[in-house]
Design an enzyme around this catalytic site. Structure first.
Site, short mmCIF file in Angstrom:
data_model
loop_
_atom_site.label_atom_id
_atom_site.label_comp_id
_atom_site.label_asym_id
_atom_site.label_seq_id
_atom_site.Cartn_x
_atom_site.Cartn_y
_atom_site.Cartn_z
CD GLU A 165 -0.89 36.77 34.30
OE1 GLU A 165 -1.11 37.70 33.59
OE2 GLU A 165 0.11 36.28 34.60
CG ASP A 201 4.33 33.25 27.59
OD1 ASP A 201 4.23 33.38 28.75
OD2 ASP A 201 3.79 34.26 26.90
#
Lengths: 738, 738
Positions: free
Chosen positions: A478, A337
């Protein structure tokens, strides 16, 4: 560059006190100075609050999650007794409530008109800031104005070492002292033995005499002041807090004592001037103006603000966690991130901060090398979740949300390997934008080369297909784990290896001594480098030449097709809907994995490929409840395919992530990647900025109601001011900043 | 019955202050009144201490362990400032230190002569008791005697709601008030919403004026008293604490306030008189005299004391956890330790307490039924670890001690099923000893019948061998898990089913209405009862007719043979030596599993069987580092085979478990089963008491140096005084108590 001056475009406002939503507002009203941040809790404390102050680098051990940022001793505590009644919104009648965060200088302000259970009405006013000019200072200013009575006022200002992290206590009391004038407290974390010292003064201005006490309660010293007040004679004051940690100075207690001795209160006016000036400089560099859309304007400033208050200015051994310094989510751990979503803002507007964030990875190379070694690979493999050392700190098991007797295995720390390429990408992007050869030479090259070794040693030769592969991985999406040849991972790995060879070449040409030193230290042999080349040439990077489609991973197209539109209406993620295993079997994705690749490596794909993949993956992406990392990238790619209206919808989903709590989890902390993505969406999406080694271009695609977008960015040390106007649609103007 | 009056036979003494061993001494010096207990920490607090007070039934949720007894707010806190210097053994010079626990009435006493860093010498004296006569009262008395200076003395007596359980916080502040005279504090557990209120007074006796303050710090109110002292004018005082929970009264705060209002201090003399009288009664019933062995004498009293302070006298919804109320070990959970090891002391000396402990299981029948249902069985299956509801609370996973990224699966909660028979056994034993038909009729029968149903439904028919079996279980010896036909389990299950049918018959004859009601409520059909009979007849209960050996479980004799003698010297358990999997493959056992069976069902086995199995299993048992439950049973069985010297060795291993910390884990809390086993070893081992439905007999086997053993027990409501003298070896005298 002019900035819009309207107050409302800089203010985040709360007009109603609601105990149910207090934790959401605490996140939104987080303030800080890049060293420490404190959630927007109320001074007087409430049941159900998530009172927390986090400081960069202050990690301590915790079960299952290994390590977490420790909630500091509480410095905000301020209890007020009005003619013997404790001021608390849980009792009495709230006649007026207004709170706002002024983004211009991180000032959190509250005005309350409150009638006590016994019928006394008081006007209370609180202001709070954490100094950007003085990394060790937090200031609270208050005024207490009885409206219909006179009587004693008691103010209690404590330093509370009994704080916990979601019920888990890290602090051990070390030392303290309390006098009627001042108090200080020193605590240490139990395992990592980091020390924090805090000192406080309580300044009170009253027309009547002031009586003072110091309550020297162990681990919770309190300064008490008592005076008289009336409608004609309001009381004002300041709580001044100094804060030092053993990460900054060898003797934090002594440092705090020295500060307490130095400055006699009041302090506000002087400290505010320095603080506001520091903020003005920040906004000079970072402000983004959107005319024609107040919500978007506020949201982009809020996003930039939240990243600026979490950005280390003096510390190159820390980085910004996924939830910044604003909540317990992900325990302060650092993910991709930072490099991919948050870093561009800093790279392009505050490169000094970007350099600190990238240096954090360099300082943590040893941890990454340990991870590679433990997994049987060469070089350095960055941890999926990173904390103080670069060792992997992703929890391996977490309790099942429904059945606490069962545990869920978390695989990202084992096989979500793209993080190493993400770090390399961010360094290269920084280098390209800033031209900072020093960082590349001294730190960046070592990172890129040693992580390239990881990629080369991790590549698996498939003899039947005569290609290199990366099997058993997790890509950015994911929802699908244990997949083979994730396109994002493979393309980025190839780019990474190519870039490593280029950097090596560049060093050889321009800095032969550094080249020699690195080759020697990393023991880079010609054989190894030729192996890299072989991996580059034979690594499987999927692209359907006919349709232009990139298969997200091998076999993805064979999985059960699911279109989001067919699942409406829903208010849970597709993963919750289908189950962890169920969603794995479908084509539903958590975030635009392939589009992310197209975004990061634009030169490798033509417009047809972008369009084909945009059209394929967009309806299969869980934009609403999937990853918070998705919407901003989706917005950018929508701009790239010329759909600004669609882009705007995605953009606003990102912009509202925390302000409107659209995902319902804002209380865990700011969605840092989303905040960084909001800035990127405006700059690289709507304004269409594209930067390459050859320079930069703009290709705007504004939503129809946006009148103007303006921002600055740094290009090789030069500030560039960008103005995009929509009066003449798609008109572009840009000029050098004065 | 005369009791030995020598002070030393009632005192547990500590003569040296050592920070390294403080947690061991905290466990040893635990005091309490069967409602709450507090570890023997020092009033002033030290780093590394494990400060804890536990109250029966006060459970709250915790990760991984599901639920735990909550460490109460701290009531012991007492800080003393001597001419401005804080009294702390961490600084200055300790000139004299003496601490002891007087077991006669649970008085913990400390005398300290301390020279401060600035050279002032003070004699300090502390006494502490938790009233057995008043379940809500804790009293501390102190005296402060300056020996070589005069100056101000400041005493701070706090109530601290910021306590944690091994860093995990359960308490949420509710309310408080502080005046210079008194303070109270109310807190609630976060999940179970149980409330505790505490109130304190600080009484000070001084020749000089006393100045008082109340520091009303949130969640930590403190009473402060300041006066002057000198060698001629010592200062004395009391800290008086009242304690109520929402388990006892609907408004604990109000209850505490009422108590604070009632009694003006000083309180010590009056409260002590009532308390000491209550203890005298306890010792009248429970004392065990051993002449000729001071260590054994102290140890047996210490063991009885530790069980008496944890024994619920007014509460039939709680039971005694494996670590009593004295430490964090096993989180306050209740195991078979209570019914098989601790309960006999109460059954035979304080049957009212035994009735409470057995009623706990009756109140928790619903939880046991839920467990049976969830596992697919009929009736009630008691949890291996039990807390407030009878639901299974054994942790399923715990972090690996060496590698925190790995977890260990704990199987006992799934398959250590003998607990249900152990509970039935304890009820039957109680019934036989007391003749308490009421308990059997109203509660015991329901337990025995519904758990018998579990056994019948859990039995598996093996068609090829034409027998019932219990496969995939864990017996008492936990070195071997996932075994088939554990002898202890199978024999006890058969006994349980037989006993259930007898009880049913008894009810039918003597209480037909209860019989009818139970048969109806439990839906016991004739078919089901005939199935029970079939299981009884065909359940595999191993016994090698030739050698007299009972195989601990099927295939045990085929496992690798290991004799403990061959492993000497060692200072770790065989499990640590061989690993969890490794020891499973050997014949090494953690505790005497088969001997336990022979002990509990003596009528089913002749002396040859006892001797054969004693000789086989004894050298294969990890007596030193295996289960702390083993040594006392081993001692009893050694007596049974006529080896009192060998018995004595095992007995002293049990007797020293906590006093001498021979297992190195006494800091986790008292080994409650070992304490109960120590009493059983004297009574059922050395004195050789045997009780059956026909009456009782004695068959002593004293160690040579023991001159006399004397104790009382209750037989069907009658107190019996037993005297065993060794002047004439094996001479036995017994008479009715007057």
């Amino acid at each position: 560059m002019e900035t819009s001056t309207s107050r409302s475009l800089w203010h985040i406002e709360q007009t109603r006190f609601d105990p149910q939503s207090q934790r959401h507002w605490e996140t939104v009203f987080t303030i800080g100075n890049g060293v420490f941040c404190t959630r927007g809790v109320f001074e007087e404390g409430y049941h159900g609050e998530e009172r927390a102050t986090f400081m960069h680098g202050l990690f301590d051990d915790v079960p299952l999650h290994f390590t977490e940022l420790v909630n500091l001793p509480d410095a905000l505590e301020l209890e007020i007794f009005l003619a013997g009644e404790r001021f608390s919104l849980e009792q009495g009648t709230l006649l007026e409530f207004q709170r706002h965060l002024d983004l211009r200088a991180g000032l959190l302000e509250r005005q309350v008109r409150w009638r006590s259970p016994q019928g006394r009405t008081t006007l209370l006013h609180f202001q709070r800031f954490i100094s950007l000019a003085d990394p060790h200072l937090l200031l609270i200013r208050f005024s207490i104005h009885p409206l219909d009575y006179q009587g004693p006022i008691e103010i209690r200002a404590g330093l509370n070492g009994e704080t916990d992290n979601l019920q888990f206590k890290h602090w051990e009391w070390q030392d303290q002292a309390t006098s009627p004038q001042e108090a200080w407290l020193t605590c240490a974390t139990r395992k990592t033995r980091l020390t924090v010292a805090m000192g406080a003064r309580l300044y009170v201005e009253s027309h009547a005499a002031i009586e003072r006490e110091g309550w020297d309660v162990r681990n919770h010293p309190v300064l008490v002041a008592r005076t008289q007040s009336s409608p004609e004679k309001p009381v004002r004051g300041e709580k001044i807090v100094y804060l030092y940690s053993s990460r900054e100075t060898t003797d934090p207690t002594q440092a705090v004592q020295a500060r307490l001795a130095q400055t006699p209160p009041p302090l506000w006016d002087q400290a505010w001037a320095a603080h506001a000036a520091a903020w003005q400089q920040e906004w000079e560099a970072c402000d983004v103006i959107i005319e024609g859309d107040e919500e978007a304007q506020r949201a982009v400033r809020f996003s930039v603000f939240q990243l600026l208050i979490a950005a280390p200015r003096q510390d190159e051994r820390v980085s910004i966690g996924a939830k910044t310094l604003s909540g317990y989510g992900y325990r302060g751990h650092v993910f991709w991130d930072t490099e991919i979503f948050m870093l561009p803002l800093f790279t392009y507007t505050r490169p000094e901060i970007a350099r600190n964030l990238l240096s954090y990875r360099w300082h943590n190379l040893e941890g990454a090398r340990r991870k590679a070694r433990r997994n049987g690979y060469k070089g350095a493999q960055y941890p999926w979740e990173s904390a103080a050392t670069g060792d992997e700190v992703t929890p391996t098991w977490v309790p099942h949300f429904n059945d606490p007797t069962q545990l869920i295995r978390i695989w990202t720390g084992d096989i979500e390997i793209h993080i190493s390429a993400d770090v390399a990408y961010a360094i290269h992007q920084y280098w390209q934008a800033t031209g900072d050869d020093t960082l590349m030479r001294e730190r960046g090259a070592e990172i890129i080369l040693d992580t390239a070794r990881f990629w080369a040693s991790r590549a698996e030769w498939n003899p039947s297909l005569e290609r290199y592969e990366y099997t058993d991985v997790i890509g950015p999406d994911e929802y699908h784990d244990h997949v083979d040849n994730n396109a994002y991972t493979n393309y980025l790995a190839r780019w990474h290896l190519q870039t490593a060879l280029k950097i090596l070449e560049w060093l050889k040409t321009h800095h032969p001594d550094v080249h020699g030193d690195l080759v020697r230290r990393l023991e880079l042999t010609p054989e190894e480098l030729s192996h890299w080349q072989k991996v580059i040439e034979h690594l499987y990077c999927p692209l359907d030449a006919q349709r232009g489609l990139i298969e997200q991973f091998e076999g993805y197209f064979q999985r059960k097709d699911v279109l989001m539109a067919d699942l409406e209406p829903r208010n849970v993620s597709v993963q919750v809907l289908f189950g962890i295993e169920g969603v794995n079997q479908t084509q539903a994705i958590k975030q635009p994995d392939v589009l992310m690749l197209l975004y990061l490596l634009p030169d490798q794909f033509n417009d047809d490929v972008v369009k084909a993949n945009y059209d394929y993956y967009t309806p299969r992406t869980d934009h609403t409840f999937g990853s918070s990392l998705g919407p901003s990238i989706q917005a950018i790619m929508a701009c790239r395919v010329g759909r600004p209206l669609e882009a705007y919808e995605h953009f606003m989903r990102a912009a509202r992530a925390d302000l409107e709590n659209v995902r319902g989890n804002a209380e865990d902390g700011i969605h840092g990647a989303s905040a960084g993505g909001v800035w990127q969406a405006v700059v690289f999406g709507f304004a269409g900025l594209r930067v390459s080694e050859h320079g930069w271009t703009l290709k705007p695609a504004l939503p129809p109601h946006w009148k103007r977008v303006a921002f600055k960015f740094m290009w090789r040390g030069q500030p560039i001011a960008v103005e995009v106007h929509s009066e003449t649609p798609q008109h572009i103007s840009h000029r050098e900043a004065s």
